[in-house]
Design an enzyme around this catalytic site. Sequence first.
Site, short mmCIF file in Angstrom:
data_model
loop_
_atom_site.label_atom_id
_atom_site.label_comp_id
_atom_site.label_asym_id
_atom_site.label_seq_id
_atom_site.Cartn_x
_atom_site.Cartn_y
_atom_site.Cartn_z
N GLU A 61 10.99 15.63 49.78
CA GLU A 61 12.40 15.00 48.78
C GLU A 61 13.48 14.95 49.45
O GLU A 61 14.22 13.70 50.10
CB GLU A 61 12.36 14.62 47.33
N GLY A 71 12.32 -0.01 30.68
CA GLY A 71 12.12 2.06 30.64
C GLY A 71 11.07 2.35 30.53
O GLY A 71 10.45 1.53 29.36
N GLY A 117 12.93 5.64 24.46
CA GLY A 117 14.41 5.53 23.32
C GLY A 117 14.99 4.38 23.08
O GLY A 117 16.35 3.93 23.56
N THR A 159 13.57 1.30 21.14
CA THR A 159 14.21 1.02 20.38
C THR A 159 14.83 2.05 19.61
O THR A 159 15.95 1.56 18.58
CB THR A 159 12.61 0.98 19.33
N PRO A 194 7.72 3.96 28.69
CA PRO A 194 7.91 4.32 27.76
C PRO A 194 7.96 5.09 27.17
O PRO A 194 8.05 6.24 27.50
CB PRO A 194 5.89 4.16 26.96
P1 ADP Z 1 10.33 3.21 23.51
O1 ADP Z 1 11.10 1.92 22.52
O2 ADP Z 1 11.45 2.84 24.68
O3 ADP Z 1 9.46 3.24 24.09
P2 ADP Z 1 11.23 4.29 21.60
O4 ADP Z 1 12.28 4.81 20.91
O5 ADP Z 1 10.16 4.02 20.53
O6 ADP Z 1 10.86 4.21 22.82
O7 ADP Z 1 11.48 6.28 21.47
C1 ADP Z 1 10.16 6.82 20.28
C2 ADP Z 1 10.90 7.86 20.14
O8 ADP Z 1 11.17 9.22 20.47
C3 ADP Z 1 11.82 8.02 19.34
O9 ADP Z 1 11.77 7.63 18.04
C4 ADP Z 1 12.89 9.19 19.09
O10 ADP Z 1 12.19 9.81 18.34
C5 ADP Z 1 12.55 9.75 20.43
N1 ADP Z 1 13.09 9.71 21.61
C6 ADP Z 1 12.82 8.66 22.62
N2 ADP Z 1 14.42 9.09 23.85
C7 ADP Z 1 14.62 9.86 23.13
C8 ADP Z 1 16.00 10.40 23.27
N3 ADP Z 1 17.11 10.04 24.50
N4 ADP Z 1 16.98 10.96 23.01
C9 ADP Z 1 16.12 11.38 20.89
N5 ADP Z 1 15.27 11.06 20.97
C10 ADP Z 1 14.46 10.33 21.90
ZN ZN Z 2 7.50 10.98 50.71
MG MG Z 3 9.56 1.28 21.70
#
Ligand code: ADP
Ligand code: ZN
Ligand code: MG
Length: 635
Positions: free
Chosen positions: A447, A225, A230, A232, A227
């Site tokens: 769309e 997905g 969520g 991580t 950046p």
């Molecule tokens: P990714 O690893 O996909 O780049 P992260 O997990 O590092 O994203 O997300 C960074 C921060 O953003 C998380 O620690 C959280 O605080 C917030 N966050 C991201 N997605 C969500 C979600 N679906 N619900 C709540 N917080 C989120």
């Molecule tokens: Zn179009």
């Molecule tokens: Mg991450």
Amino acid sequence: MNRDDAPGTGPDGSAGMPRDLWRWMVAAGLLGFLAIAWWQGMHPAPSVAAIPYSRFKSLVAEDTVKDVSLQGESVRGTLKAPMVLASGQPATTEFSSYLPGFGDDQLLPLLAAHRVTVTAKPVAKGSFTDILIAAIPWLLLAGFFYWSYRRTSQLVGGDLGGQGRLGEFLRSGTQRAAVPEARFDDVAGQDNAKSEVAELVQYLRDPAKFARVGASAPRGVLLMGPPGTGKTLLARALAGEAGVPFFSISGSQFIEVFVGVGASRVRNLFAAARQNMPSIVFIDELDSIGRTRGTGLGGGHDEREQTLNQILAEMDGFTPRESVLVLAATNRPDILDPALLRPGRFDRHVVLDLPSRADREAILRVHVRKLPLATDVDLAALAAGMPGFSGADLRNLANEAAILAARADRGVVTRLDFEEARDKLLMGSVRRLAIQPDERHRLAVHESGHALVASCLPGADPLHKVTIIPRGRALGETRQLPENERYTLPEDYLKDRLAVMLAGRAAERQLLGNVSSGADEDIRNATRLARAMVARWGMSGEVGPMDLRDSEEAPFLGREIAQPRVYSEHSAEQVDRAVRALLVEAEARATAVVTGHAQQMQALVAALEDKETLDRPAIEACLAGAPRSTVAAVV
Ligand code: ADP
Ligand code: ZN
Ligand code: MG
């Protein structure tokens, strides 16, 4: 909020002893240096006149020298009275000179004859300052080694307890890693991803149960997905829910370390995870090590390949009784080495998408849990105004608003704080576009046009979903999924596809009275397809079955090589005419579908503006009353 931080940046393990020690050493060194400089500033060396050896001897002969100290070849001495020894310098009693290299037999008798006090000193071992200066290169070298060692030991995230990274590095594999505090409740939205990952909790809690019934253990799960969606967080929440230790490593950290270190880190990490079964190994940013191998030019990719090969070897080496689950995250699944996706490796895929309006609201709710909100804050309205924002963006928004409120010494966070924070975030990025309400309406119409025509034309691929959440350069997207793989493309199918491509534009013209630049990419793709139909596949009566393509595809280079044109100007004109005819016809068909289903169009546009993303059942609900069979008649 700290525990949400990316591995390696968390404050938990970073204040360990060795790092502090290092800081203190640097501070102490600086202080010492300053003290020396100060001391020398306060006690300037008395001015010493450097004089030739012959002059020194004549001074002795003149009986003006009081005492002399000899040290190796250096001579220092004091005069009985101040004297100007070098022109343009103040009078002084101190002087210095050098003995000739072969010595001087007559010096000592001369000094004795003139009753000069002689002090002899052993050859200098160097002053403290000299030692310090000589030691600097060595200190730097030692510092560099320590620094790189520490970097290396940082490759394991901050989940191994607060013992400090160096110690942690040495002990990794013998220590029990911490269980993250994150829970599924901390992850808002992402319902599909959450439910897929939730299945694994059962397994991690009681792997033996699965083994007893002979079920094969899940091994590798790839979270994909954009950046900040969520990935991580979800991985940590899984470990937290299951109550198992979490060993994490980030792909981007491997790029800068010494060759061979990456592979050995991977080995240690997996060894530690095996000793703490059941457990989770999390590899963040897998794409930075897991790119397709052998694409790099020249050297410099060995390190990455070794690391990647080690990961593959570790994953293949698990026995069925070993309950280590390997999770990885990437935002570029398209560039991953296919070897990573093979069965037994990362064969389960979980997709995380940018949040829709309702999900954005839910995410905001998670992040304002601990904030005192003023009554005028409307999270729903706020979320509606931020299409394209990721979970991480929304977390930043809440944080920024809280900072603004704190700075103004306000006890509560107000609507204005949120709005100011949002403007700040919007300014810092071109990716997230602030979409105006009328633009949003146009987007929904566009769309909906694609979606309507795709569901009505008999040959079109079935719809998967339609969204007006901007992503990358695209403002919206209508995604179709072919039911089964196609190897040949029939003419009918291609014509329907052209109509679907041009349907966004047709809908804009029908419902809004004009078209916009939003169909740029659509027109480009449709033209390419139509040109291929005419010039390569002989699908135009006028041109006939003749190869008239103007470029040759070079599949191995991934780009087109211009070939000399071998057909006449007349043929080229014919092709252009036929291409235009196909496009005009396709647009007319799309327009017919849109006008013939005004009611369904309205329903689609309204639903899309409300929900931002519609999946297949939701689209079908809007189209109720317009079965495919009746549509064919309209077209
Ligand atoms: P990714 O690893 O996909 O780049 P992260 O997990 O590092 O994203 O997300 C960074 C921060 O953003 C998380 O620690 C959280 O605080 C917030 N966050 C991201 N997605 C969500 C979600 N679906 N619900 C709540 N917080 C989120
Ligand atoms: Zn179009
Ligand atoms: Mg991450």
